[in-house]
Design a protein around this motif. Sequence first.
Motif, PDB file in Angstrom:
ATOM      1  N   ASP A  84       0.809  -1.227   0.000  1.00 46.45           N
ATOM      2  CA  ASP A  84       0.000   0.000   0.000  1.00 46.45           C
ATOM      3  C   ASP A  84       0.839   1.273   0.000  1.00 46.45           C
ATOM      4  N   GLY A  85       2.164   1.136   0.089  1.00 46.97           N
ATOM      5  CA  GLY A  85       3.048   2.281  -0.038  1.00 46.97           C
ATOM      6  C   GLY A  85       3.058   3.234   1.138  1.00 46.97           C
ATOM      7  N   LYS A  86       2.460   2.862   2.255  1.00 47.96           N
ATOM      8  CA  LYS A  86       2.393   3.773   3.397  1.00 47.96           C
ATOM      9  C   LYS A  86       3.701   3.770   4.178  1.00 47.96           C
ATOM     10  N   LEU A  87       4.039   4.946   4.737  1.00 51.59           N
ATOM     11  CA  LEU A  87       5.201   5.057   5.594  1.00 51.59           C
ATOM     12  C   LEU A  87       4.918   4.382   6.928  1.00 51.59           C
ATOM     13  N   MET A  88       5.915   3.635   7.415  1.00 44.80           N
ATOM     14  CA  MET A  88       5.795   2.960   8.703  1.00 44.80           C
ATOM     15  C   MET A  88       7.040   3.258   9.532  1.00 44.80           C
ATOM     16  N   VAL A  89       6.882   3.254  10.853  1.00 46.63           N
ATOM     17  CA  VAL A  89       8.011   3.467  11.749  1.00 46.63           C
ATOM     18  C   VAL A  89       8.117   2.296  12.719  1.00 46.63           C
ATOM     19  N   PRO A  90       9.343   1.964  13.135  1.00 46.33           N
ATOM     20  CA  PRO A  90       9.505   0.853  14.080  1.00 46.33           C
ATOM     21  C   PRO A  90       9.221   1.276  15.508  1.00 46.33           C
ATOM     22  N   VAL A  91       8.626   0.376  16.252  1.00 49.20           N
ATOM     23  CA  VAL A  91       8.438   0.526  17.696  1.00 49.20           C
ATOM     24  C   VAL A  91       9.217  -0.621  18.329  1.00 49.20           C
ATOM     25  N   GLU A  92      10.253  -0.272  19.077  1.00 48.78           N
ATOM     26  CA  GLU A  92      11.178  -1.293  19.563  1.00 48.78           C
ATOM     27  C   GLU A  92      10.549  -2.153  20.652  1.00 48.78           C
ATOM     28  N   GLU A  93      11.097  -3.352  20.817  1.00 46.98           N
ATOM     29  CA  GLU A  93      10.620  -4.214  21.884  1.00 46.98           C
ATOM     30  C   GLU A  93      10.963  -3.616  23.239  1.00 46.98           C
ATOM     31  N   GLY A  94      10.191  -3.987  24.231  1.00 44.41           N
ATOM     32  CA  GLY A  94      10.480  -3.529  25.579  1.00 44.41           C
ATOM     33  C   GLY A  94       9.225  -3.194  26.368  1.00 44.41           C
ATOM     34  N   ILE A  95       9.437  -2.677  27.542  1.00 41.80           N
ATOM     35  CA  ILE A  95       8.358  -2.358  28.472  1.00 41.80           C
ATOM     36  C   ILE A  95       7.878  -0.935  28.254  1.00 41.80           C
ATOM     37  N   PHE A  96       6.575  -0.739  28.325  1.00 39.08           N
ATOM     38  CA  PHE A  96       6.019   0.604  28.373  1.00 39.08           C
ATOM     39  C   PHE A  96       4.929   0.638  29.435  1.00 39.08           C
ATOM     40  N   LEU A  97       4.501   1.838  29.788  1.00 40.50           N
ATOM     41  CA  LEU A  97       3.485   2.002  30.826  1.00 40.50           C
ATOM     42  C   LEU A  97       2.116   2.087  30.169  1.00 40.50           C
ATOM     43  N   ALA A  98       1.256   1.117  30.447  1.00 41.84           N
ATOM     44  CA  ALA A  98      -0.004   0.959  29.729  1.00 41.84           C
ATOM     45  C   ALA A  98      -1.206   1.178  30.629  1.00 41.84           C
ATOM     46  N   PRO A 100      -4.760   3.250  32.213  1.00 37.93           N
ATOM     47  CA  PRO A 100      -4.895   4.348  33.185  1.00 37.93           C
ATOM     48  C   PRO A 100      -4.019   4.183  34.412  1.00 37.93           C
ATOM     49  N   ASP A 101      -3.673   2.919  34.750  1.00 39.59           N
ATOM     50  CA  ASP A 101      -2.863   2.659  35.941  1.00 39.59           C
ATOM     51  C   ASP A 101      -1.370   2.575  35.637  1.00 39.59           C
ATOM     52  N   ASN A 102      -0.973   2.833  34.377  1.00 43.81           N
ATOM     53  CA  ASN A 102       0.440   2.790  33.977  1.00 43.81           C
ATOM     54  C   ASN A 102       1.112   1.469  34.360  1.00 43.81           C
ATOM     55  N   LYS A 103       0.486   0.386  33.978  1.00 42.28           N
ATOM     56  CA  LYS A 103       1.022  -0.939  34.285  1.00 42.28           C
ATOM     57  C   LYS A 103       2.170  -1.271  33.329  1.00 42.28           C
ATOM     58  N   PRO A 104       3.355  -1.641  33.838  1.00 43.75           N
ATOM     59  CA  PRO A 104       4.456  -2.031  32.951  1.00 43.75           C
ATOM     60  C   PRO A 104       4.052  -3.224  32.080  1.00 43.75           C
ATOM     61  N   THR A 105       4.172  -3.063  30.769  1.00 42.58           N
ATOM     62  CA  THR A 105       3.685  -4.064  29.808  1.00 42.58           C
ATOM     63  C   THR A 105       4.722  -4.247  28.708  1.00 42.58           C
ATOM     64  N   TRP A 106       4.960  -5.493  28.337  1.00 47.34           N
ATOM     65  CA  TRP A 106       5.979  -5.812  27.326  1.00 47.34           C
ATOM     66  C   TRP A 106       5.344  -5.913  25.940  1.00 47.34           C
ATOM     67  N   THR A 107       6.038  -5.399  24.926  1.00 45.02           N
ATOM     68  CA  THR A 107       5.666  -5.653  23.533  1.00 45.02           C
ATOM     69  C   THR A 107       6.907  -6.077  22.767  1.00 45.02           C
ATOM     70  N   ASN A 108       6.727  -6.900  21.748  1.00 49.86           N
ATOM     71  CA  ASN A 108       7.792  -7.211  20.814  1.00 49.86           C
ATOM     72  C   ASN A 108       7.898  -6.087  19.781  1.00 49.86           C
ATOM     73  N   THR A 109       8.955  -6.120  18.984  1.00 51.41           N
ATOM     74  CA  THR A 109       9.157  -5.108  17.949  1.00 51.41           C
ATOM     75  C   THR A 109       8.088  -5.222  16.866  1.00 51.41           C
ATOM     76  N   TYR A 110       7.631  -4.090  16.343  1.00 56.70           N
ATOM     77  CA  TYR A 110       6.701  -4.071  15.216  1.00 56.70           C
ATOM     78  C   TYR A 110       6.827  -2.739  14.487  1.00 56.70           C
ATOM     79  N   LEU A 111       6.229  -2.661  13.320  1.00 59.67           N
ATOM     80  CA  LEU A 111       6.139  -1.424  12.549  1.00 59.67           C
ATOM     81  C   LEU A 111       4.691  -0.955  12.570  1.00 59.67           C
ATOM     82  N   ILE A 112       4.480   0.361  12.596  1.00 61.44           N
ATOM     83  CA  ILE A 112       3.123   0.901  12.577  1.00 61.44           C
ATOM     84  C   ILE A 112       3.044   2.024  11.549  1.00 61.44           C
ATOM     85  N   ASP A 113       1.893   2.146  10.902  1.00 57.14           N
ATOM     86  CA  ASP A 113       1.682   3.219   9.932  1.00 57.14           C
ATOM     87  C   ASP A 113       1.850   4.576  10.612  1.00 57.14           C
TER      88      ASP A 113
END
Length: 285
Positions: A84-98, A100-113
């Motif tokens: 589809d030709g859309k620009l995407m940026v990488p979001v690195e693996e690791g913990i972020f605060l998710a 309303p309670d800012n719970k530490p949460t892990w995600t793997n690496t992915y690309l997002i539009d």
Amino acid sequence: MNGRDFAAAVGVSHRMLVKWETGGAAVTPRAANQSALDTMLATAGPAAQERFATLITTQAAAEHDARAEQLLRREVRCSKSPIDGKLMVPVEEGIFLAGPDNKPTWTNTYLIDVHPTTNADYARFVRATGHRAPQHWPEGRCPDSVFDHPVVWVTWDDAAAYAAWAGKALPTSTQWEKAARGSKGRSYPWGDAPTAAKCNVLDSGIGRTTPVTRYQSGVSPYGVFDMCGNTWEWCATESEPGRHELKGSAFTSPFTRAAPSLTNDANDTMRDNDTGFRCVSTAAE
């Protein structure tokens, strides 16, 4: 903290902590211990975050440390999706605060539009597949006046069909939220200040969708646009059978609903003038 309290928080003995300090960069903690360290850093206050940033900045300058340089790098590295030709940026693996309670949460690496799927993007999909056009297109054709606005009047199944055609997927609500808030859990993509002028919400008084590149000052830490306002966005996360989560709020939403930590959901068959989507990919960059 003193050394013994810190060791207890990480889940190691004080003797092991001393070995870490002696070994320095040569030490590789066990996965559970490293996860505890990452969580402590992610949930630390601004003063501790600043000390860490200063430490690795000094280390990178003095020792030409490639890993520290990578941690400090902030430029957005875009790639173009092949179908589809859309620009995407990488979001690195690791913990972020998710949430309303800012719970530490892990995600793997992915690309997002970088931007939501626009009417122009969706038109290419319709031409390629024969999929039905949205109801706001006169005679099934994308109007020039909204070619760079997010596509709306799409059901969850419509969004999933586009994602499959593009070789991508709809984001989980966790993936979507991390791309919006960054690893440190900003309240809004641009920071913690509740500034309605940085997005297209009901308070803005616009009353319709806007071009996806309009709000330059409202981008997320990863350089992603429209994570607050403009349109709600379908996610892959099912809230209950036949219903999926929505993220982001819309031009019809009060600013109080714009925080990326908040949740919403709808029946999969719902389509409205304030609901669209964007895609993610786990393919190698």
